[in-house]
Design an enzyme around this catalytic site. Structure first.
Site, PDB file in Angstrom:
ATOM      1  N   ASN A 105       0.796  -1.224   0.000  1.00 10.80           N
ATOM      2  CA  ASN A 105       0.000   0.000   0.000  1.00 10.80           C
ATOM      3  C   ASN A 105       0.833   1.281   0.000  1.00 10.80           C
ATOM      4  O   ASN A 105       0.315   2.347  -0.287  1.00 10.80           O
ATOM      5  CB  ASN A 105      -0.956   0.020   1.195  1.00 10.80           C
TER       6      ASN A 105
ATOM      7  N   THR B  52      -4.313   5.245  11.270  1.00 14.03           N
ATOM      8  CA  THR B  52      -4.555   4.137  10.357  1.00 14.03           C
ATOM      9  C   THR B  52      -3.802   4.455   9.077  1.00 14.03           C
ATOM     10  O   THR B  52      -3.406   5.591   8.841  1.00 14.03           O
ATOM     11  CB  THR B  52      -6.038   3.967  10.015  1.00 14.03           C
ATOM     12  N   GLU B  53      -3.628   3.456   8.242  1.00 16.01           N
ATOM     13  CA  GLU B  53      -2.790   3.654   7.060  1.00 16.01           C
ATOM     14  C   GLU B  53      -3.401   4.620   6.054  1.00 16.01           C
ATOM     15  O   GLU B  53      -2.724   5.122   5.177  1.00 16.01           O
ATOM     16  CB  GLU B  53      -2.464   2.321   6.401  1.00 16.01           C
ATOM     17  N   GLY B  54      -4.692   4.890   6.185  1.00 16.34           N
ATOM     18  CA  GLY B  54      -5.308   5.867   5.295  1.00 16.34           C
ATOM     19  C   GLY B  54      -4.924   7.296   5.630  1.00 16.34           C
ATOM     20  O   GLY B  54      -5.283   8.218   4.904  1.00 16.34           O
ATOM     21  N   GLY B  55      -4.224   7.507   6.727  1.00 12.77           N
ATOM     22  CA  GLY B  55      -3.953   8.869   7.165  1.00 12.77           C
ATOM     23  C   GLY B  55      -5.160   9.433   7.880  1.00 12.77           C
ATOM     24  O   GLY B  55      -5.554  10.564   7.667  1.00 12.77           O
TER      25      GLY B  55
END
Lengths: 323, 264
Positions: A105, B52-55
């Site tokens: 990702n 989280t990895e989405g920012g």
């Protein structure tokens, strides 16, 4: 002078897509904002042999893969988060119909960044040392793969480091929450890699849940991460990411997420899904009817809907903006 | 026994959460690992800096386990939304993040994780499609490469604990010893594998994972029988403390929809 770029969904697909192209979408995470309606129209226009660049799989790639429209795909993640495995994509990969090149990702947005900057390569401190580097679905006999993430020497330290190949997709169909008719866009929720994607792609089409007057962009210019000067066209389509969520606009349709993924697990289920949810569902009223008007209202009552409040006064009504 | 009623999955989440220290910069993958991380915040690490990895920053789950990182259950109380290069790049792959929690479909004795596929036998020199395709690496690879330490959370079944994984999606200690140092990773590797039966930790030199703790409802023999390599007992191995009433209450506040209570 900027000019209005509103066109219909069907026209956007006719004008900017072709068989065998490198097509990028999946603009947020697997359950988030994605231009899923663009994929539905790709199927209505029978596009084939697509090379899909999706940072994460979504129900759009799941659908396109299940329908046999994609032969090559590059992804950082290929599931549906807590909804589980993406059955359509999975079936296409397991049968060998679709070659899925795995990245991580972070690798995908770094490759988009490299494409956006027109760099020859991007240094890689992730996705190296694992089978993401050593195994290539696009060159299955090359093992350990030498061309996927080759090693280069850091000229400053002399150490070996990986090199990512930049991405320059032919088209990015990017889901945004709000767009103006000129092609300026505001994204609510994480932008994930939509900023880099909008600069890496050769052409950008925005798929907006709602349209706003340009005065909205002038009020919040810091939030306009995709400006009109890099956008070819704007398509307005409410619930464009359904059954996934669009923060501020609507929640994920949990029931349809499960039912759709179940349907895509088989050839017959996929054919039935295309018959029931894609063929003939060519305009916005028919689409909202197909979701179910009660469901539409239910999904709209999202706990995130307050995120839209600052922008509501600039929302344009549908009749003001028909292309 | 404490007399408290809890599931093995709840014990796993609590044991995972105990690995998180107050004030740390932490990243949680979507799914059960997110519940373990936010349990730590609700219980003993109120100042943990979560992402989280989405920012998505400053957010806590509302209404139960989020379906995904953009789900309304994690997007309705964030203080910042940014992007993937920011979260996974600037804050994780850079080496800045203290701890990440990741899941696994299969893990091996050096803490390498496979989430990509299940093949019949070794893959061989030609890459062929898996018999069962899984989800791929996602952000777990980036966390495994970049976080100062990672915690791997996985259900303890023999088929998931292999001598060597078929495909390394996210690197642990690779072939063991100092193999990781041959690559340009900024992170340190897995500190623990926390399971539904116990806790495994790497030997300081060989980096082979050994049994460090079992739970009150499990034992050494059961864990060895469910592990696909010859599992050694770590120096000082002991029974992990049972959940306290406070821990269990905090976990269940986070796990509102009972995702961890579904299986025994």
């Amino acid at each position: 002078m900027p000019h209005e770029k509103l066109i219909s969904l069907a026209e956007a697909v006719r004008r900017y897509t072709w068989d065998g192209m490198q097509y990028a979408s999946g603009a947020a995470l697997p359950v988030g904002s994605d231009a899923i309606v663009f994929g539905r129209e790709l199927l209505r226009q029978n596009r084939k042999d697509l090379h899909a660049i999706f940072h994460c799989n979504t129900q759009q790639l799941n659908l396109l893969a299940a329908a046999g429209a994609v032969t090559r795909a590059e992804c950082g993640f290929s599931g549906l988060e807590v909804f589980g495995f993406a059955n359509g994509l999975r079936r296409a990969v397991e049968s060998g119909r679709l070659a899925l090149e795995d990245y991580s990702n972070l690798a995908i947005p770094l490759r988009l960044l490299g494409g956006a900057l027109n760099w020859p390569f991007v240094p890689a401190t992730v996705a190296i040392g694992s089978d993401i580097q050593y195994r290539s679905a696009f060159a299955p006999d090359d093992y350990p793969a030498q061309k996927k993430i080759p090693m280069v020497t850091d000229p400053f330290t002399g150490k070996e480091i990986g090199a990512f190949l930049p991405l320059r997709p032919d088209l990015a169909a990017i889901h945004v929450t709000l767009a103006d008719p000129l092609g300026n866009a505001i994204i609510l929720g994480t932008e994930w890699s939509r900023f880099e994607l909008s600069r890496a792609a050769k052409k950008v089409v925005l798929i907006a849940d709602a349209l706003v007057d340009t005065a909205c962009m002038r009020q919040f210019p810091n939030l306009v991460r995709i400006p009109d000067i890099i956008v070819e066209a704007v398509v307005h389509w409410p619930f464009a990411a359904w059954p996934q969520s669009s923060p501020g606009m609507y929640d994920a349709d949990e029931e349809h997420m499960v039912a759709m993924n179940k349907a895509l697990a088989t050839e017959e289920g996929t054919a039935a899904y295309i018959r029931d949810y894609i063929d003939g569902v060519t305009d916005i009223p028919a689409y909202l009817d197909r979701i179910g008007r009660d469901k539409v209202e239910h999904l709209r009552r999202s706990s995130t809907s307050f995120l839209l409040d600052p922008f509501r006064q600039w929302l344009l009504a549908a009749e003001e903006v028909a292309p | 026994m404490s007399g408290l009623d809890y599931t093995r999955q709840e014990m796993m989440a609590i044991a995972t959460g105990r690995e998180i220290r107050d004030g740390e910069l932490a990243i949680f993958g979507v799914g059960l690992s997110m519940l373990a991380g936010f349990f730590a915040q609700a219980h003993h690490a109120p100042n943990v800096r979560t992402m989280t990895e989405g920012g998505v920053y400053g957010a806590t789950p509302v209404g139960g386990l989020p379906w995904g990182i953009e789900c309304n259950r994690i997007s309705s109380n964030a203080t910042s939304f940014t992007n993937a290069i920011d979260a996974l790049g600037f804050l994780v792959a850079s080496g800045r993040c203290d701890v990440g929690i990741i899941g696994a479909a299969e893990v091996d004795k050096f803490g390498n994780v496979n989430t990509t596929g299940i093949w019949e036998g070794p893959i061989g020199p030609t890459f062929r499609p898996p018999k069962t395709r899984l989800t791929g690496a996602g952000g777990a690879n980036d966390i495994a490469c970049g976080a100062k330490r990672t915690i791997i959370m996985v259900s303890h079944e023999r088929k998931r604990f292999s001598e060597k994984v078929a495909y390394i999606s996210s690197p642990g200690y690779l072939e063991g010893g100092d193999a990781r140092s041959r690559h340009g990773f900024n992170g340190g590797g897995p500190a623990a594998i926390v399971t539904t039966l116990g806790i495994l930790r790497p030997h300081p030199e060989t980096r082979e994972f050994e049994l460090a703790s079992w739970f009150s409802f499990s034992n050494i023999e059961e864990i060895k029988a469910n592990t696909g390599w010859d599992l050694k007992l770590a120096a000082g191995a002991h029974e992990a403390p049972e959940p306290t009433a406070d821990e269990l209450a905090a976990l269940r506040r986070v796990d509102e929809t009972g995702a961890l209570r579904k299986k025994g």
